[in-house]
Scaffold this motif. Structure first.
Motif, mmCIF file in Angstrom:
data_model
loop_
_atom_site.group_PDB
_atom_site.id
_atom_site.type_symbol
_atom_site.label_atom_id
_atom_site.label_comp_id
_atom_site.label_asym_id
_atom_site.label_seq_id
_atom_site.Cartn_x
_atom_site.Cartn_y
_atom_site.Cartn_z
ATOM 1 N N VAL A 1 0.835 -1.202 0.000
ATOM 2 C CA VAL A 1 0.000 0.000 0.000
ATOM 3 C C VAL A 1 0.864 1.245 0.000
ATOM 4 O O VAL A 1 0.638 2.200 -0.753
ATOM 5 N N SER A 2 1.905 1.255 0.852
ATOM 6 C CA SER A 2 2.773 2.420 0.953
ATOM 7 C C SER A 2 3.503 2.670 -0.354
ATOM 8 O O SER A 2 3.661 3.808 -0.793
ATOM 9 N N ARG A 3 3.931 1.594 -0.984
ATOM 10 C CA ARG A 3 4.681 1.772 -2.227
ATOM 11 C C ARG A 3 3.784 2.332 -3.318
ATOM 12 O O ARG A 3 4.183 3.231 -4.065
ATOM 13 N N VAL A 4 2.552 1.831 -3.369
ATOM 14 C CA VAL A 4 1.624 2.355 -4.369
ATOM 15 C C VAL A 4 1.346 3.833 -4.101
ATOM 16 O O VAL A 4 1.348 4.663 -5.011
ATOM 17 N N LEU A 5 1.143 4.165 -2.810
ATOM 18 C CA LEU A 5 0.862 5.558 -2.456
ATOM 19 C C LEU A 5 2.058 6.445 -2.818
ATOM 20 O O LEU A 5 1.889 7.559 -3.326
ATOM 21 N N THR A 6 3.276 5.962 -2.565
ATOM 22 C CA THR A 6 4.471 6.741 -2.897
ATOM 23 C C THR A 6 4.534 6.986 -4.400
ATOM 24 O O THR A 6 4.781 8.121 -4.855
ATOM 25 N N ALA A 7 4.305 5.947 -5.167
ATOM 26 C CA ALA A 7 4.343 6.094 -6.624
ATOM 27 C C ALA A 7 3.288 7.093 -7.078
ATOM 28 O O ALA A 7 3.549 7.974 -7.918
ATOM 29 N N VAL B 1 10.252 13.675 -8.845
ATOM 30 C CA VAL B 1 9.355 12.651 -9.374
ATOM 31 C C VAL B 1 10.115 11.350 -9.563
ATOM 32 O O VAL B 1 9.690 10.277 -9.108
ATOM 33 N N ALA B 2 11.278 11.462 -10.201
ATOM 34 C CA ALA B 2 12.092 10.264 -10.452
ATOM 35 C C ALA B 2 12.469 9.610 -9.124
ATOM 36 O O ALA B 2 12.368 8.388 -8.951
ATOM 37 N N ALA B 3 12.872 10.435 -8.153
ATOM 38 C CA ALA B 3 13.298 9.898 -6.862
ATOM 39 C C ALA B 3 12.127 9.194 -6.167
ATOM 40 O O ALA B 3 12.294 8.139 -5.544
ATOM 41 N N GLY B 4 10.940 9.792 -6.297
ATOM 42 C CA GLY B 4 9.757 9.191 -5.680
ATOM 43 C C GLY B 4 9.460 7.825 -6.272
ATOM 44 O O GLY B 4 9.206 6.850 -5.553
ATOM 45 N N LEU B 5 9.505 7.758 -7.591
ATOM 46 C CA LEU B 5 9.257 6.473 -8.249
ATOM 47 C C LEU B 5 10.322 5.461 -7.839
ATOM 48 O O LEU B 5 10.032 4.284 -7.598
ATOM 49 N N ALA B 6 11.561 5.954 -7.734
ATOM 50 C CA ALA B 6 12.647 5.060 -7.323
ATOM 51 C C ALA B 6 12.395 4.540 -5.916
ATOM 52 O O ALA B 6 12.540 3.349 -5.635
ATOM 53 N N ALA B 7 11.944 5.440 -5.026
ATOM 54 C CA ALA B 7 11.670 5.032 -3.645
ATOM 55 C C ALA B 7 10.584 3.963 -3.624
ATOM 56 O O ALA B 7 10.662 2.980 -2.877
ATOM 57 N N ALA B 8 9.555 4.163 -4.478
ATOM 58 C CA ALA B 8 8.478 3.176 -4.536
ATOM 59 C C ALA B 8 9.007 1.832 -5.028
ATOM 60 O O ALA B 8 8.610 0.769 -4.544
ATOM 61 N N LEU B 9 9.925 1.906 -5.987
ATOM 62 C CA LEU B 9 10.494 0.675 -6.542
ATOM 63 C C LEU B 9 11.371 -0.032 -5.528
ATOM 64 O O LEU B 9 11.258 -1.238 -5.300
ATOM 65 N N VAL B 10 12.236 0.760 -4.908
ATOM 66 C CA VAL B 10 13.166 0.184 -3.920
ATOM 67 C C VAL B 10 12.379 -0.411 -2.766
ATOM 68 O O VAL B 10 12.672 -1.498 -2.284
ATOM 69 N N GLY B 11 11.342 0.345 -2.336
ATOM 70 C CA GLY B 11 10.445 -0.199 -1.321
ATOM 71 C C GLY B 11 11.053 -0.318 0.056
ATOM 72 O O GLY B 11 10.635 -1.145 0.849
ATOM 73 N N ARG B 12 12.048 0.507 0.368
ATOM 74 C CA ARG B 12 12.588 0.522 1.734
ATOM 75 C C ARG B 12 12.033 1.752 2.443
ATOM 76 O O ARG B 12 11.789 2.790 1.823
ATOM 77 N N ARG B 13 11.887 1.623 3.742
ATOM 78 C CA ARG B 13 11.330 2.744 4.460
ATOM 79 C C ARG B 13 12.285 3.926 4.445
ATOM 80 O O ARG B 13 11.883 5.080 4.358
ATOM 81 N N GLY B 14 13.604 3.628 4.507
ATOM 82 C CA GLY B 14 14.605 4.694 4.496
ATOM 83 C C GLY B 14 14.465 5.555 3.264
ATOM 84 O O GLY B 14 14.550 6.792 3.327
ATOM 85 N N ALA B 15 14.254 4.906 2.114
ATOM 86 C CA ALA B 15 14.126 5.638 0.857
ATOM 87 C C ALA B 15 12.932 6.578 0.915
ATOM 88 O O ALA B 15 13.014 7.734 0.488
ATOM 89 N N LEU B 16 11.843 6.069 1.485
ATOM 90 C CA LEU B 16 10.629 6.895 1.574
ATOM 91 C C LEU B 16 10.867 8.093 2.481
ATOM 92 O O LEU B 16 10.488 9.225 2.162
ATOM 93 N N VAL B 17 11.533 7.847 3.625
ATOM 94 C CA VAL B 17 11.812 8.943 4.555
ATOM 95 C C VAL B 17 12.685 9.989 3.874
ATOM 96 O O VAL B 17 12.420 11.202 3.941
ATOM 97 N N ALA B 18 13.728 9.537 3.167
ATOM 98 C CA ALA B 18 14.628 10.465 2.486
ATOM 99 C C ALA B 18 13.860 11.294 1.462
ATOM 100 O O ALA B 18 14.020 12.510 1.358
ATOM 101 N N TRP B 19 13.000 10.621 0.724
ATOM 102 C CA TRP B 19 12.250 11.332 -0.314
ATOM 103 C C TRP B 19 11.307 12.351 0.297
ATOM 104 O O TRP B 19 11.192 13.483 -0.152
ATOM 105 N N LEU B 20 10.664 11.922 1.378
ATOM 106 C CA LEU B 20 9.739 12.822 2.059
ATOM 107 C C LEU B 20 10.496 14.054 2.546
ATOM 108 O O LEU B 20 10.019 15.186 2.430
ATOM 109 N N GLY B 21 11.723 13.823 3.063
ATOM 110 C CA GLY B 21 12.563 14.935 3.521
ATOM 111 C C GLY B 21 12.859 15.892 2.378
ATOM 112 O O GLY B 21 12.701 17.116 2.502
ATOM 113 N N ALA B 22 13.275 15.330 1.243
ATOM 114 C CA ALA B 22 13.609 16.153 0.082
ATOM 115 C C ALA B 22 12.394 16.947 -0.368
ATOM 116 O O ALA B 22 12.482 18.140 -0.684
ATOM 117 N N LEU B 23 11.247 16.276 -0.359
ATOM 118 C CA LEU B 23 10.001 16.906 -0.764
ATOM 119 C C LEU B 23 9.715 18.107 0.136
ATOM 120 O O LEU B 23 9.380 19.199 -0.325
#
Lengths: 342, 425
Positions: free
Chosen positions: A8-14, A93-115
């Motif tokens: 669910v989180s990965r879909v939402l991130t994408a 956008v690219a980073a967000g899609l990458a975070a969704a692909l990677v699917g690690r929580r760290g990636a999502l946190v980093a992306w959220l920070g950048a956002l």
């Protein structure tokens, strides 16, 4: 520790990343000026790569007006941010899609920070430009009012001489905000999942260690629905409970339903409890209970009349053990009760 | 057996017919200030087949047992008062009619199913036009045949399920008519367990703590033109074959485990011309086989229809889906259900040949409802822009919603489905 994100989180991130793309198509911000001499209003739209008027000549008209008060002309080409902003957002956008692909929580946190950093930086920058335009006025302007500044509001409405200026996010800006919100939701979902998994893990470890016996809890009669028959449990003489091997607790309205559930899902459970018929609301483990069938219509919720009592010293002839109850339900099934009447 | 019973009935009726001039003495009058002051005494004096007329007043006496065929009739609402301590009237004989009585103060019991009026192992009883105020159980029929329960009014003010009984309770009975009753504020309004050939018609069951109507193991029964409104958990129909429900109203069942109508392990049910409105879930089918749903109106529900994967061969035809948040939800990719010629207010198709039926199929399962089925908290995103976007995308390129649930040619206009004609009230 960076753990895996639930789907669910990965879909939402994408989705959040894709929503950001909307900023390329729609204006981020909209500034409108209202005045009696412009009955239709004039205004400008701030886009990711340029600033233009709402109507074809609006920007020229605004610059013409601003000339009277000594404000500098708004020249999109002179604002360097508009040149690299598309690249920043594209990168996000690219980073967000990458975070969704990677699917690690760290990636999502980093992306959220950048956002968040990008969003705040953008707003601060916008405010600075507004301040600069509003305060840095030509001292030789035609209209000069001492101490008057013409800074448009960041968000909201403000009276500037005979103009009312409205400044609000436009569709692009809303989409960007929505993207941030979705990313937060994704993280919250992941975090909640993880906590549940953590609780289950801890419970599981403790159970393995044998120091955390599963405990039943009181059944909320009148509110909780039976996990087997969906009926709202209503009679505190008959309720039952089960805790699965993974620690999930199920409530049943009757002994019949607990038995049917056990037969259908296998015998893997940390504990099963039935209510002591003589002490409504008191749950006893199935292994220390005796079962019998009540005669007549004062039956159990599922019509088979099964009632339990705490195991006494003497066992009456007609009493059954839990294994007998399972055998009974195996033979009859829950629906088999229909043959009982006539 | 049946013929013997009839002959017996005739034989019993003979003496009364033989002496028409003395028909009046067959009526025993009970009144607080008359020669016969208790109902029990009146019953004792009445000849089989006679009549006991109870005059206005309040009667406080031990449980009255009617052990012979007779008519017990109230005049001016005489009240049987149980003083919170006992059952009021127990019928153990065949062909007993109870009419025009008011039953009050039965009192709660946690060890027995205490009832205002209990009929046990009897046939031909007729419970008509009585009032039950704050009964624990109201009318309780056990092992009866050919009985009628009509035009009674049962009002209780139960606050907890454990401390309340059912309004009209039937256990292990046959050929019973329950009609035109008004049941409120009990645990279950009307309750059937092991009942064959029951008919439940034109009753109103509202504001009961649990179910308005609840039956289990009650094959071959019909439910016509009843109204079930604002009951705690709606209506539940379980473990039964051949149920017919027609022209009923299922209204305002709201809550996490409340259903306008819950079908659980039901074989060959027919739901026709009913109206489901303002429910959290209007119709939940869990283990229903060969379910037929025709000409019903689903309006303003959270979910109009929830189909569990174990529901086989369901058929939905000619229904109207109006202003529901979700029309159909299922937890199965391949639900064995057919949808034909229903009307959906969410249909976005067109009708070029103007035959009243849409030219492109409609998929009543929204993508978002699948998401919610798998992850309930996502419900907070309901009505958000992004969910609309998602649903729109799914409509254009269906990828996730069940292929099998599609209405090939939906109706372009509502059918005007729901209770109608003689069934509508």
């Amino acid at each position: 520790m960076s753990s895996r994100l639930p789907l669910v989180s990965r879909v939402l991130t994408a989705l959040a990343a894709v929503l950001l793309l909307g900023t390329f198509a729609f204006p981020l911000w909209r500034i409108e000026l209202e005045a009696p001499q412009y009955p239709e209003g004039i205004g400008m739209l701030i886009r990711i790569h340029t600033v233009d008027g709402i109507k074809p000549n609006d920007l020229q008209n605004i610059n013409g007006l601003n000339h009277y008060i000594g404000m500098k002309a708004i020249e999109p080409d002179a604002i360097p941010e508009l040149r690299f902003m598309p690249w920043i957002v594209g990168g996000l956008v690219a980073a967000g899609l990458a975070a969704a692909l990677v699917g690690r929580r760290g990636a999502l946190v980093a992306w959220l920070g950048a956002l968040g950093v990008a969003g705040i930086a953008g707003l601060v920058d916008f405010w600075k430009w507004g301040y600069d335009y509003g305060h840095d006025l030509d001292p030789h302007a035609i209209i000069r009012i001492p101490d008057m500044a013409y800074q448009p509001p960041l968000i909201g409405s403000k009276q500037l001489l005979n103009f009312t200026a409205h400044s609000w996010p436009d569709l692009g800006g809303v989409l960007a905000g929505l993207a941030c919100a979705l990313a937060v939701v994704a993280l919250v979902v992941a975090w909640r999942r993880e906590r549940r998994v953590a609780v289950a893990t801890v419970a599981g470890v403790l159970a393995l260690a044998g120091c955390a016996p599963a405990v039943p809890r009181a059944i909320a009669y009148g509110r909780e629905a039976c996990a087997e028959c969906r009926m709202v449990a209503g009679d505190p003489r008959f309720g039952a409970e089960l805790v699965t091997a993974k620690g999930k607790l199920y409530v049943f309205d009757s002994i019949e339903c607990l038995a049917a559930y056990t037969l259908a899902r296998g015998g893997d459970a940390r504990g099963r409890w039935v209510t002591d018929y003589e002490h409504p609301g008191t749950l006893v483990p199935v292994d220390s209970a005796r079962f019998r069938r009540l005669a007549g219509p004062a039956g159990s919720p599922m019509g088979r009349g099964l009632a339990a009592t705490r195991r006494g010293v003497n066992r009456a002839a007609e009493e059954m053990a839990w294994s007998d109850v399972l055998a009974l339900l195996r033979d009859e099934g829950l629906a088999g009760g229909a043959s009982h009447a006539h | 057996m049946r013929i013997e019973a009839l002959l017996l009935a005739f034989a019993v009726a003979q003496p009364a017919l033989a002496q028409p001039a003395n028909a009046q003495p067959a009526t025993v009058v009970v009144s607080p200030d008359g020669p016969v002051r208790t109902i029990a005494e009146g019953v004792r004096r009445a000849a089989p087949g006679g009549r006991v007329l109870v005059r206005r007043g309040t009667y406080r006496e031990p449980t009255v047992v009617v052990d012979r065929p007779l008519t017990l009739e109230g005049e001016g609402w005489p009240t049987l008062d149980g003083e919170g301590a006992r059952e009021l009237l127990r019928v153990t004989a065949d062909r007993v009619t109870v009419r025009g009585l008011r039953f009050a103060n039965v009192g709660r019991s946690y060890t027995e199913d205490r009832a205002a009026l209990r009929v046990v192992r009897a046939s031909g009883c007729n419970i008509a036009g009585n009032r039950f105020d704050d009964a624990f159980y109201g009318v309780y029929l056990a092992e009866v045949t050919d009985c009628r329960v009509t035009g009674n009014r049962l009002v209780a003010h139960a606050t907890s399920e454990a401390a309340s009984g059912n309004g009209i309770h039937l256990w292990s009975s046959r050929d019973v008519l329950v009609a035109d009753n008004d049941v409120r504020g009990h645990r279950d309004g009307i309750y059937f367990e092991f009942v064959r050939h029951g008919r439940v018609e034109r009753n109103v069951s509202a504001g009961n703590l649990r179910y308005g109507l609840h039956f289990m193991y009650s094959d071959s029964s019909r439910y016509l033109a009843n109204t079930f409104r604002a009951n705690g958990a709606g209506v539940a129909v379980m473990y039964t074959r051949q149920v017919e429900m027609r022209g009923n109203r299922f209204e305002a069942a709201r809550g996490a485990s409340a259903y306008g109508l819950l079908l659980k392990e039901i074989g060959d049910p027919v739901l026709a011309d009913n109206a489901f409105s303002d429910n959290t879930v209007a119709l939940m089918a869990d283990g229903a086989t060969r379910l037929v749903v025709e000409g019903n109106r689903f309006a303003r529900n959270g979910w109009a229809v929830q189909l569990q994967a174990n529901t086989q061969d369901a058929r939905f035809a000619g229904n109207d889906f109006l202003a529901n948040t979700f029309d159909v939800a299922t937890n199965a990719r391949d639900a064995g259900a057919t949808f034909a010629a229903n009307y959906y207010d969410g249909y976005r198709g067109y009708d070029l040949d103007r035959d009243g039926r849409g030219d492109v199929p409609h998929r009543p399962v929204r993508l978002f409802s699948l998401l919610v089925a798998n992850h309930e908290p996502s419900l907070v995103l309901l009505r958000s822009f992004f969910v609309d976007l998602m649903d729109a995308a799914e409509r254009v390129i269906p990828a996730l919603t069940p292929e099998t649930i599609a209405d090939a040619r939906p109706a372009m206009r509502p059918h005007g489905a729901g209770p109608r004609g003689a069934l509508a009230r």
